[in-house]
Design a protein around this motif. Structure first.
Motif, PDB file in Angstrom:
ATOM      1  N   LEU A  33       0.715  -1.210   0.135  1.00 32.70           N
ATOM      2  CA  LEU A  33       0.007  -0.191   0.074  1.00 32.70           C
ATOM      3  C   LEU A  33       0.791   1.378   0.175  1.00 32.70           C
ATOM      4  N   THR A  34       0.278   2.477  -0.632  1.00 36.07           N
ATOM      5  CA  THR A  34       0.974   3.678  -0.375  1.00 36.07           C
ATOM      6  C   THR A  34       0.584   4.288   1.059  1.00 36.07           C
ATOM      7  N   LEU A  35       1.471   4.274   1.894  1.00 36.86           N
ATOM      8  CA  LEU A  35       1.260   4.348   3.315  1.00 36.86           C
ATOM      9  C   LEU A  35       2.142   5.902   3.714  1.00 36.86           C
ATOM     10  N   GLY A  36       1.889   6.365   4.920  1.00 36.26           N
ATOM     11  CA  GLY A  36       2.446   7.325   5.307  1.00 36.26           C
ATOM     12  C   GLY A  36       3.458   6.470   6.529  1.00 36.26           C
ATOM     13  N   ALA A  37       4.707   7.099   6.699  1.00 34.03           N
ATOM     14  CA  ALA A  37       5.604   6.219   7.608  1.00 34.03           C
ATOM     15  C   ALA A  37       5.448   6.919   9.084  1.00 34.03           C
ATOM     16  N   GLN A  38       5.680   5.974   9.996  1.00 35.78           N
ATOM     17  CA  GLN A  38       5.858   6.687  11.278  1.00 35.78           C
ATOM     18  C   GLN A  38       7.245   6.869  11.668  1.00 35.78           C
ATOM     19  N   ALA A  39       7.725   7.618  12.934  1.00 44.00           N
ATOM     20  CA  ALA A  39       8.884   7.874  13.225  1.00 44.00           C
ATOM     21  C   ALA A  39       9.838   6.855  13.494  1.00 44.00           C
ATOM     22  N   THR A  40      11.014   6.873  12.772  1.00 46.39           N
ATOM     23  CA  THR A  40      12.290   5.892  12.871  1.00 46.39           C
ATOM     24  C   THR A  40      13.497   6.347  13.394  1.00 46.39           C
ATOM     25  N   ALA A  41      14.081   5.763  14.303  1.00 48.74           N
ATOM     26  CA  ALA A  41      15.516   5.951  14.676  1.00 48.74           C
ATOM     27  C   ALA A  41      16.339   5.847  13.690  1.00 48.74           C
ATOM     28  N   VAL A  62       5.813  10.634   8.438  1.00 50.97           N
ATOM     29  CA  VAL A  62       5.456   9.670   7.258  1.00 50.97           C
ATOM     30  C   VAL A  62       3.714   9.648   7.273  1.00 50.97           C
ATOM     31  N   ARG A  63       3.327  10.322   6.420  1.00 55.19           N
ATOM     32  CA  ARG A  63       1.551  10.449   6.210  1.00 55.19           C
ATOM     33  C   ARG A  63       0.930   9.247   5.815  1.00 55.19           C
ATOM     34  N   GLY A  64      -0.283   8.990   6.228  1.00 57.09           N
ATOM     35  CA  GLY A  64      -1.154   7.877   5.769  1.00 57.09           C
ATOM     36  C   GLY A  64      -1.065   6.413   6.485  1.00 57.09           C
ATOM     37  N   VAL A  65      -0.354   6.598   7.650  1.00 58.41           N
ATOM     38  CA  VAL A  65      -0.274   5.662   8.638  1.00 58.41           C
ATOM     39  C   VAL A  65      -1.061   5.560   9.602  1.00 58.41           C
ATOM     40  N   ALA A  81      12.475   2.190  13.410  1.00 59.23           N
ATOM     41  CA  ALA A  81      11.943   2.448  14.668  1.00 59.23           C
ATOM     42  C   ALA A  81      11.098   3.567  14.585  1.00 59.23           C
ATOM     43  N   ILE A  82      10.074   3.497  15.385  1.00 60.33           N
ATOM     44  CA  ILE A  82       8.993   4.459  15.451  1.00 60.33           C
ATOM     45  C   ILE A  82       9.121   5.429  16.652  1.00 60.33           C
ATOM     46  N   ASP A  83       9.304   6.850  16.535  1.00 58.51           N
ATOM     47  CA  ASP A  83       9.636   7.428  17.451  1.00 58.51           C
ATOM     48  C   ASP A  83       8.186   8.013  18.143  1.00 58.51           C
ATOM     49  N   ALA A  84       7.311   8.305  17.324  1.00 58.22           N
ATOM     50  CA  ALA A  84       5.891   8.799  17.819  1.00 58.22           C
ATOM     51  C   ALA A  84       4.814   8.607  16.864  1.00 58.22           C
ATOM     52  N   VAL A  85       3.623   8.202  17.303  1.00 58.15           N
ATOM     53  CA  VAL A  85       2.536   7.426  16.639  1.00 58.15           C
ATOM     54  C   VAL A  85       1.287   8.792  16.658  1.00 58.15           C
ATOM     55  N   HIS A  86       0.844   9.336  15.399  1.00 58.56           N
ATOM     56  CA  HIS A  86      -0.301  10.261  15.598  1.00 58.56           C
ATOM     57  C   HIS A  86      -1.496   9.287  14.909  1.00 58.56           C
ATOM     58  N   ASP A  87      -2.642  10.013  14.645  1.00 56.23           N
ATOM     59  CA  ASP A  87      -3.725   9.412  14.240  1.00 56.23           C
ATOM     60  C   ASP A  87      -3.689   9.001  12.852  1.00 56.23           C
ATOM     61  N   HIS A  88      -2.964   9.657  12.081  1.00 59.52           N
ATOM     62  CA  HIS A  88      -2.854   9.196  10.613  1.00 59.52           C
ATOM     63  C   HIS A  88      -1.436   9.467  10.099  1.00 59.52           C
ATOM     64  N   LEU A 109       6.668  10.974   2.824  1.00 60.63           N
ATOM     65  CA  LEU A 109       7.606  11.467   3.647  1.00 60.63           C
ATOM     66  C   LEU A 109       7.580  13.073   3.634  1.00 60.63           C
ATOM     67  N   GLU A 110       7.645  13.674   4.951  1.00 62.13           N
ATOM     68  CA  GLU A 110       7.838  15.121   5.029  1.00 62.13           C
ATOM     69  C   GLU A 110       8.877  15.313   6.051  1.00 62.13           C
ATOM     70  N   GLU A 111       9.940  16.217   5.570  1.00 65.63           N
ATOM     71  CA  GLU A 111      11.292  16.499   6.663  1.00 65.63           C
ATOM     72  C   GLU A 111      10.595  17.346   7.666  1.00 65.63           C
ATOM     73  N   LEU A 112      10.763  17.080   8.750  1.00 67.53           N
ATOM     74  CA  LEU A 112      10.445  18.169   9.652  1.00 67.53           C
ATOM     75  C   LEU A 112      11.643  19.195  10.147  1.00 67.53           C
ATOM     76  N   PRO A 113      11.446  20.268  10.442  1.00 70.02           N
ATOM     77  CA  PRO A 113      12.473  21.270  10.931  1.00 70.02           C
ATOM     78  C   PRO A 113      13.660  20.508  11.644  1.00 70.02           C
TER      79      PRO A 113
END
Length: 451
Positions: A33-41, A62-65, A81-88, A109-113
């Motif tokens: 699937l085309t998914l958004g990814a969660q935070a990884t170490a 990572v959006r869509g997860v 490795a996932i750093d934090a989980v959000h609703d989507h 994926l969208e790079e955060l500041p």
């Protein structure tokens, strides 16, 4: 006893039962699937360079997860490795090679500041290493408290890290020199190197127990009828590596070399000997942030903890009844199992699951965290919570501390929030201590404690 300061370094769940076949199918389908990814170490690395060959790393959303199955599928991609989980979505820390691989798989994926000028709650600035106690400062603080409160506190070196640093357990009890027949509660901290707020949590608890004993009636009664153990840093080598250079290195694992690999470190919280490496909840790649090690308890720090816990079996009965493993971040309270989506599994029946959930929700009501079974986030295997419960029968929770998201500073929140965020867990800790003699009381079934 006085704890030695560090020596010179040596050179170098879902709600529906799932069968294993169904889980494999779900994960396989999720990978397409085309998914958004969660935070990884970062796979073994750090932004300024981890000394392990890892590339420069960045933090991404990572959006869509949205589901546990999708998050578990993402975690299988190179041991993310996932750093934090959000609703989507999820937040990960990844190197460029991992980012390219995830994008080829269709993840968004969208790079955060790289850093926020202020935390989401208005705190002045993101943290610097000096805002947190270093390993040496932590040991000095422990020594000071034990010296000042010798009738209430004692400390012992329970083992050493790969690089030879002391791993210390502090005992707190009204009769601290006597091994009484009382329920014991264990608090562990700083298993992942970069989670320095958890060491501050340990120091807060030690100071609170010391200064409020004899003043706070509830706390005094609990320490008169319980024995408490605090391990302030399970991963001292990783803590020193991440903090002591003066620049945070975003390091997660221990500092143990891996034979035949340029990548350093084992994820201690995937190295415990209960369903180790069973279920896609860890990585067999040394480059991964969730590398589970060459075998169960292959990390010396893991063995220090498990040997200590096994050593608390007296007369055939485990004296430690309850446990919290403090991590950061996401503001969660998690309970077993992590290796399966099922609410119940061998060794975890409906009554035990309900007791876990009831006490977890009580603690969450006091600190504002979200309570849930560990696998509701994503599958993990070889974790301390699963081992504590599955192997030792200890009621074991993980607390993921502040912040809720990376906007609050991620693994390095401002030093200005330390006092507030450690005190925030005081009531939750007392709730667990209160229930430690019989967790089944929480669901109105005290007779189960005698079985």
């Amino acid at each position: 006893m006085r704890i030695p300061l560090p020596p010179p370094l040596r050179p170098a769940r879902g709600r529906r039962p799932r069968t294993a076949a169904l889980l494999t199918l779900v994960v396989a389908l999720a990978l397409t699937l085309t998914l958004g990814a969660q935070a990884t170490a970062a796979p073994g690395g750090s932004r300024p360079g981890a000394g392990s060959g890892a590339e420069d790393t960045r933090t991404y959303e990572v959006r869509g997860v949205s589901s546990a199955a999708q998050r578990s599928a993402l975690a299988l991609q190179g041991g993310v490795a996932i750093d934090a989980v959000h609703d989507h979505s999820v937040t990960i820390t990844a190197d460029r090679a991992t980012v390219r691989r995830l994008e080829r798989l269709g993840y968004l994926l969208e790079e955060l500041p790289a850093g926020n000028p202020a935390a989401a709650d208005g705190a002045a600035a993101l943290s610097t290493p000096s805002a947190y106690h270093s390993y040496s400062q932590t040991m000095a603080a422990v020594n000071s408290l034990v010296s000042r409160y010798p009738d209430l506190m004692s400390s012992r070196v329970i083992g050493t890290s790969y690089e030879g640093r002391s791993i210390v357990a502090v005992k707190i009890s009204d009769n601290v020199r006597t091994d009484e027949n009382e329920p014991e509660i264990l608090f562990t901290h700083n298993m992942h190197a970069r989670e320095h707020l958890t060491t501050e949590m340990a120091l807060y608890l030690l100071n609170e127990f010391a200064t409020q004993y004899g003043r706070d009636a509830r706390l005094t009664q609990l320490l008169n009828t319980r024995e408490v153990w605090v391990i302030p840093s399970v991963n001292p080598d990783g803590k020193v590596y991440d903090q002591d250079s003066g620049v945070f290195r975003n390091w997660r694992k221990n500092r143990q070399p891996n034979s035949g690999s340029r990548y350093i470190g084992t994820d201690i919280n995937r190295n415990f000997a209960y369903h180790w490496g069973c279920c896609g909840g860890s990585s067999g790649s040394t480059s991964s942030a969730t590398y589970r090690g060459s075998g169960p308890e292959s990390a010396p720090e893991t063995r220090v903890v498990t040997n200590f816990v096994r050593g608390r079996v007296v007369g055939g009965r485990q004296q430690i009844r309850a446990h919290i493993d403090f991590h950061s971040y996401s503001e969660l309270i998690l309970w077993p199992y992590g290796y399966t989506y099922n609410d119940t599994a061998p060794g975890l029946d409906a009554d035990a699951r309900n007791a876990y959930a009831t006490v977890g929700r009580q603690m969450a009501a006091s600190n504002g965290y979200r309570p849930q079974q560990s696998s509701d986030l994503y599958v993990t295997d070889g974790s301390i919570n699963d081992w504590m419960w599955g192997s030792q029968g200890i009621w074991s929770y993980t607390f993921e501390m502040y912040p809720r998201s990376s906007s609050g500073g991620g693994f390095y929140p401002p030093g200005s929030v330390i006092d507030r965020e450690t005190a925030r867990n005081r009531e939750a800790v007392l709730i667990l201590m209160d229930h430690a003699d019989c967790m089944y009381d929480a669901i109105g079934k005290p007779a189960l404690c005698a079985s």
